[in-house]
Design a protein around this motif. Structure first.
Motif, PDB file in Angstrom:
ATOM      1  N   VAL A  11       0.614  -1.116  -0.126  1.00 51.94           N
ATOM      2  CA  VAL A  11      -0.121   0.362  -0.063  1.00 51.94           C
ATOM      3  C   VAL A  11       1.174   1.290  -0.152  1.00 51.94           C
ATOM      4  O   VAL A  11       0.264   2.111  -0.356  1.00 51.94           O
ATOM      5  N   GLY A  15      -0.235   3.414  -2.777  1.00 48.82           N
ATOM      6  CA  GLY A  15      -1.213   4.397  -2.995  1.00 48.82           C
ATOM      7  C   GLY A  15      -2.680   3.889  -1.892  1.00 48.82           C
ATOM      8  O   GLY A  15      -3.204   3.830  -1.414  1.00 48.82           O
ATOM      9  N   SER A  16      -2.789   2.146  -2.722  1.00 51.79           N
ATOM     10  CA  SER A  16      -3.773   1.641  -2.196  1.00 51.79           C
ATOM     11  C   SER A  16      -3.279  -0.195  -2.592  1.00 51.79           C
ATOM     12  O   SER A  16      -2.279  -0.285  -3.439  1.00 51.79           O
ATOM     13  N   SER A  19      -5.027  -0.871  -5.936  1.00 51.64           N
ATOM     14  CA  SER A  19      -3.593  -0.587  -7.133  1.00 51.64           C
ATOM     15  C   SER A  19      -2.608  -1.674  -7.125  1.00 51.64           C
ATOM     16  O   SER A  19      -2.398  -2.079  -8.045  1.00 51.64           O
TER      17      SER A  19
END
Length: 66
Positions: A11, A15-16, A19
Motif C-alpha cells: 500500500v 497508494g492502495s 492498485s
C-alpha cells in the motif's frame, strides 16, 4: 493471507491495496506469457508473488508514482 510481501508495504508503494493488486495481476499475466523477470532471485514461485516482489523492490512502479 499475504505474508510476504506485507500488504502495508505494498500500500505504501502503490497508494492502495486495489492498485497493488491490479498492477501485480497485469505483471503476473506478462510473466505467465514469457516476460523476463526483473529480479535476480525470487522468494515466491508463482507469477503473482513474483510481481508483488518486483513492486516491493521498486522494479515495478505504478504509473501514477512516476
Amino acid at each position: 493471507m499475504l505474508s510476504y510481501p506485507e500488504m502495508n508495504d505494498l500500500v505504501d508503494k502503490c497508494g492502495s491495496a486495489f492498485s497493488a493488486i491490479i498492477i501485480a495481476s497485469k505483471r503476473a499475466r506478462k510473466l505467465n506469457d514469457g516476460a523476463e523477470g526483473l529480479l535476480e532471485e525470487y522468494k515466491g514461485s508463482k507469477d503473482v508473488s513474483k510481481a508483488l516482489e518486483e513492486i516491493i523492490e521498486d522494479k515495478l512502479v505504478p504509473e501514477e508514482k512516476i
